[in-house]
Design an enzyme around this catalytic site. Structure first.
Site, PDB file in Angstrom:
ATOM      1  N   ALA A  78       5.698 -20.322   5.033  1.00  0.00           N
ATOM      2  CA  ALA A  78       4.724 -19.991   6.079  1.00  0.00           C
ATOM      3  C   ALA A  78       3.424 -20.749   5.842  1.00  0.00           C
ATOM      4  O   ALA A  78       3.114 -21.126   4.712  1.00  0.00           O
ATOM      5  CB  ALA A  78       4.459 -18.487   6.065  1.00  0.00           C
ATOM      6  N   ASN A 104       8.027 -15.882   6.993  1.00  0.00           N
ATOM      7  CA  ASN A 104       7.097 -14.748   7.084  1.00  0.00           C
ATOM      8  C   ASN A 104       5.727 -15.245   7.537  1.00  0.00           C
ATOM      9  O   ASN A 104       4.740 -15.162   6.801  1.00  0.00           O
ATOM     10  CB  ASN A 104       6.975 -14.054   5.726  1.00  0.00           C
ATOM     11  CG  ASN A 104       8.173 -13.172   5.432  1.00  0.00           C
ATOM     12  OD1 ASN A 104       8.790 -12.620   6.335  1.00  0.00           O
ATOM     13  ND2 ASN A 104       8.508 -13.055   4.161  1.00  0.00           N
ATOM     14  N   SER A 130      15.352 -10.949   7.184  1.00  0.00           N
ATOM     15  CA  SER A 130      15.310 -10.193   5.936  1.00  0.00           C
ATOM     16  C   SER A 130      16.678 -10.098   5.288  1.00  0.00           C
ATOM     17  O   SER A 130      17.700 -10.019   5.967  1.00  0.00           O
ATOM     18  CB  SER A 130      14.787  -8.777   6.185  1.00  0.00           C
ATOM     19  OG  SER A 130      14.766  -8.070   4.965  1.00  0.00           O
ATOM     20  N   LYS A 184       8.503  -7.785  11.208  1.00  0.00           N
ATOM     21  CA  LYS A 184       8.909  -8.182   9.847  1.00  0.00           C
ATOM     22  C   LYS A 184       7.785  -7.905   8.846  1.00  0.00           C
ATOM     23  O   LYS A 184       8.028  -7.509   7.704  1.00  0.00           O
ATOM     24  CB  LYS A 184       9.306  -9.663   9.825  1.00  0.00           C
ATOM     25  CG  LYS A 184       9.677 -10.194   8.421  1.00  0.00           C
ATOM     26  CD  LYS A 184      10.845  -9.439   7.813  1.00  0.00           C
ATOM     27  CE  LYS A 184      11.438 -10.007   6.554  1.00  0.00           C
ATOM     28  NZ  LYS A 184      10.616 -10.457   5.489  1.00  0.00           N
ATOM     29  N   HIS A 187       7.931  -4.305   8.161  1.00  0.00           N
ATOM     30  CA  HIS A 187       9.129  -4.124   7.313  1.00  0.00           C
ATOM     31  C   HIS A 187       8.749  -4.373   5.853  1.00  0.00           C
ATOM     32  O   HIS A 187       9.102  -3.604   4.953  1.00  0.00           O
ATOM     33  CB  HIS A 187      10.232  -5.096   7.773  1.00  0.00           C
ATOM     34  CG  HIS A 187      11.342  -5.299   6.782  1.00  0.00           C
ATOM     35  ND1 HIS A 187      11.213  -6.057   5.635  1.00  0.00           N
ATOM     36  CD2 HIS A 187      12.614  -4.805   6.743  1.00  0.00           C
ATOM     37  CE1 HIS A 187      12.335  -6.044   4.957  1.00  0.00           C
ATOM     38  NE2 HIS A 187      13.203  -5.288   5.596  1.00  0.00           N
ATOM     39  N   ASN A 188       8.019  -5.438   5.622  1.00  0.00           N
ATOM     40  CA  ASN A 188       7.652  -5.774   4.240  1.00  0.00           C
ATOM     41  C   ASN A 188       6.657  -4.775   3.652  1.00  0.00           C
ATOM     42  O   ASN A 188       6.699  -4.487   2.464  1.00  0.00           O
ATOM     43  CB  ASN A 188       7.081  -7.193   4.173  1.00  0.00           C
ATOM     44  CG  ASN A 188       8.186  -8.241   4.208  1.00  0.00           C
ATOM     45  OD1 ASN A 188       9.257  -7.983   4.735  1.00  0.00           O
ATOM     46  ND2 ASN A 188       7.929  -9.407   3.658  1.00  0.00           N
ATOM     47  N   GLU A 191       8.711  -2.101   2.595  1.00  0.00           N
ATOM     48  CA  GLU A 191       9.417  -2.612   1.399  1.00  0.00           C
ATOM     49  C   GLU A 191       8.535  -2.438   0.152  1.00  0.00           C
ATOM     50  O   GLU A 191       8.990  -1.955  -0.892  1.00  0.00           O
ATOM     51  CB  GLU A 191       9.755  -4.085   1.648  1.00  0.00           C
ATOM     52  CG  GLU A 191      10.301  -4.875   0.477  1.00  0.00           C
ATOM     53  CD  GLU A 191      10.451  -6.366   0.839  1.00  0.00           C
ATOM     54  OE1 GLU A 191      11.145  -6.665   1.823  1.00  0.00           O
ATOM     55  OE2 GLU A 191       9.882  -7.219   0.148  1.00  0.00           O
ATOM     56  N   TYR A 192       7.270  -2.815   0.269  1.00  0.00           N
ATOM     57  CA  TYR A 192       6.335  -2.657  -0.858  1.00  0.00           C
ATOM     58  C   TYR A 192       6.267  -1.191  -1.288  1.00  0.00           C
ATOM     59  O   TYR A 192       6.278  -0.866  -2.477  1.00  0.00           O
ATOM     60  CB  TYR A 192       4.920  -3.108  -0.471  1.00  0.00           C
ATOM     61  CG  TYR A 192       4.603  -4.569  -0.674  1.00  0.00           C
ATOM     62  CD1 TYR A 192       5.423  -5.568  -0.178  1.00  0.00           C
ATOM     63  CD2 TYR A 192       3.448  -4.960  -1.346  1.00  0.00           C
ATOM     64  CE1 TYR A 192       5.092  -6.908  -0.341  1.00  0.00           C
ATOM     65  CE2 TYR A 192       3.115  -6.295  -1.528  1.00  0.00           C
ATOM     66  CZ  TYR A 192       3.942  -7.258  -1.008  1.00  0.00           C
ATOM     67  OH  TYR A 192       3.612  -8.590  -1.176  1.00  0.00           O
ATOM     68  N   ARG A 289       0.088  -3.525  -7.228  1.00  0.00           N
ATOM     69  CA  ARG A 289       0.398  -4.896  -7.657  1.00  0.00           C
ATOM     70  C   ARG A 289      -0.867  -5.553  -8.189  1.00  0.00           C
ATOM     71  O   ARG A 289      -0.840  -6.319  -9.154  1.00  0.00           O
ATOM     72  CB  ARG A 289       0.990  -5.704  -6.490  1.00  0.00           C
ATOM     73  CG  ARG A 289       2.356  -5.166  -6.082  1.00  0.00           C
ATOM     74  CD  ARG A 289       3.182  -6.189  -5.357  1.00  0.00           C
ATOM     75  NE  ARG A 289       4.382  -5.577  -4.804  1.00  0.00           N
ATOM     76  CZ  ARG A 289       5.383  -6.245  -4.255  1.00  0.00           C
ATOM     77  NH1 ARG A 289       5.340  -7.561  -4.167  1.00  0.00           N
ATOM     78  NH2 ARG A 289       6.437  -5.624  -3.779  1.00  0.00           N
ATOM     79  N   HIS A 452     -25.896  10.893  14.157  1.00  0.00           N
ATOM     80  CA  HIS A 452     -24.700  10.284  14.758  1.00  0.00           C
ATOM     81  C   HIS A 452     -23.973  11.229  15.719  1.00  0.00           C
ATOM     82  O   HIS A 452     -22.985  10.829  16.315  1.00  0.00           O
ATOM     83  CB  HIS A 452     -23.747   9.811  13.661  1.00  0.00           C
ATOM     84  CG  HIS A 452     -24.303   8.664  12.848  1.00  0.00           C
ATOM     85  ND1 HIS A 452     -24.668   7.465  13.416  1.00  0.00           N
ATOM     86  CD2 HIS A 452     -24.584   8.564  11.533  1.00  0.00           C
ATOM     87  CE1 HIS A 452     -25.130   6.657  12.473  1.00  0.00           C
ATOM     88  NE2 HIS A 452     -25.104   7.304  11.314  1.00  0.00           N
TER      89      HIS A 452
END
Ligand code: 6PG
Length: 469
Positions: A78, A104, A130, A184, A187-188, A191-192, A289, A452
């Protein structure tokens, strides 16, 4: 040779070579292209019959070999390389040809490329693929987005090469523009989260339960026979059984505990923040990570602070609780990802069908799992389900496993075993299912120091108070 091959593929690395051989296995002819002559030769060699599969380093030879409208898939890293390949191919293409980016790519890059190529009469698809190298060879899950009309040309090939779940292809047209890359990306992100969760459950089983690698292997392998059945649990079992080639030990004990990342998990988190959708299990998986990368600092810090020794536990009870907690947290990881997709679909006009997405994730992809059949049904039953936790079919699954998640999280907190994915999943669950949260205090604070304003529980309107007066 001119204009005869059904499918073209640029980028003959392992993924590209495997994908093209899969296309050929399914009865199509295909032509590859790569600047590296060795990769071209390797494909021709492995393909055997050049009438079925052939390749060239030369872009012109490659383009001329393809039948029109040309269907050219890019499986290159990519980023700038995608733009460079497009630039190279463009003068050789005809109106109506189709370029499919199978990498990706970041979704806004795909939007930019799609708009640019549309202007020139070329159809551009961002198609997440994937399943890794093995998936590319035997059947990946494919997530294409782009022009619905142009997809009809690609559909027979993608349906043939994709993974099958009880005979149903794990590919479908997802939506316009960057819908495929976006799906995707999420999806990742999921996945993580699932990788983080499987790793921390391993940690507590090892540190608190004292399970050996062999016992850990057996535990994950047996889970993979039940409701936790999934690719990531399956490969974790295999990883735990792997002997080391270089020592007498087990390989898992020799692998440095620093996880790398290419960015898709981070993009998911960043974009969820932009959309205002909470995905804390994915966020913490990215942060872990990052913490893992601080190895030297971690080693120093470990020497500075005491950590309690884990209290003894009943191993069998722990294994049972861990199974339930992991199942609970897997549900939460999917919940967050699907919620993000639902919101992004509205924001970016993707018109995503979440049931169809869960369906094409049931096989071939990295997050494939038995749970996805249930998720598919939940979204088929209610297309507009805002959050999986609101699905009547998930209430029982979550209700019966959340207690084990609480038990593990509190054990981890008391005994100094970090379970960030699990605790973030639990916190998300507790917050999302709380009728009243303490954010009334935050609104009071905001109004106190910055005027506020706030809304009230008992009447409509916007209010401001002169606090303390
Ligand atoms: C897949 C994977 C694949 C790749 C990841 C790795 O679905 O096949 O997600 O795309 O293995 O991008 O990502 P990290 O290097 O960031 O872990």
């Amino acid at each position: 040779m001119a204009n005869t091959y059904d499918f073209g593929l640029v980028g003959l690395g392992v993924m590209g070579r495997n994908f093209i051989l899969n296309v050929v296995d399914n009865g199509f002819t295909a032509f590859g292209n790569d600047l590296d002559g060795e990769k071209v030769a390797a494909l021709i060699n492995e393909g055997g019959d050049t009438e079925k599969v052939n390749a060239s380093t030369d872009a012109k030879t490659f383009v001329e070999a393809l039948s029109t409208p040309r269907k050219i898939m890019l499986l290159v890293p990519a980023g700038k390389i995608v733009d460079a390949v497009i630039k190279n191919l463009l003068p050789l293409l005809d109106e109506g040809d189709i370029i499919i980016d199978g990498g990706n790519s970041f979704y806004t890059d795909t939007d930019r490329r799609e708009a640019y190529l549309k202007d020139k009469g070329i159809n551009f698809f961002g198609a997440g693929v994937s399943g890794g190298a093995k998936g590319a060879r035997r059947g990946p899950s494919i997530m294409p987005g782009g022009s619905r009309e142009a997809y009809q040309h690609v559909k027979p090939i993608f349906e043939a090469v994709s993974a099958k779940y009880h005979g149903e292809p794990c590919v479908t047209y997802l939506g316009p523009k960057s819908a495929g890359n976006y799906v995707k990306m999420v999806h990742n992100g999921i996945e993580y989260a699932m990788m983080q969760l499987t790793s921390e459950i391993y940690d507590i089983l090892k540190k608190a339960g004292g399970l050996s690698n062999q016992e850990l292997h057996q535990t994950y392998a047996s889970w993979n026979e039940g409701r936790l059945q999934s690719f990531l649990v399956e490969i974790t079992a295999a990883i735990l059984a792997q002997k080391d080639d270089l020592t007498d030990g087990d390989l898992v004990d020799m692998i440095l505990d620093k996880a790398k990342q290419k960015g898709t998990g981070k993009w998911t988190s960043q974009n969820a923040m932009d959309l205002g959708i909470p995905v804390p299990t994915i966020d913490i998986a990215v942060s872990m990570r990052e913490i893992s990368a601080l190895k030297e600092e971690r080693v120093k810090a470990d020497e500075l602070y005491d950590r309690p020794s884990p209290e003894p536990v009943d191993k069998n009870v722990l294994i049972k609780d861990a199974e339930q907690a992991l199942y609970f947290a897997f549900i939460i990881a999917y919940t967050q990802g699907m919620h993000q997709l639902a919101d992004a679909s509205k924001e970016y006009g993707y018109e995503l069908d979440l049931g169809e997405i869960a369906k094409i994730w049931r096989a071939g992809c990295i997050i494939r799992a038995a749970l996805l059949a249930d998720i598919t049904e939940a979204f088929q039953a209610d297309k507009d389900l805002p959050n999986l936790l609101l699905s009547p079919s998930f209430v029982g699954k979550v209700q019966s496993t959340v207690a084990a998640a609480r038990k593990l999280v509190s054990y981890g907190a008391t005994n100094g075993i970090p379970l960030p994915g699990l605790s973030n999943s639990l916190t998300y669950f507790d917050a999302y299912t709380s009728e009243r949260l303490p954010l009334n205090v935050i609104q009071g604070q905001r109004d106190y120091f910055g005027s506020h304003t706030y809304e009230r529980t008992d009447r409509e309107g916007i209010f401001h108070t002169e606090w303390g007066s």
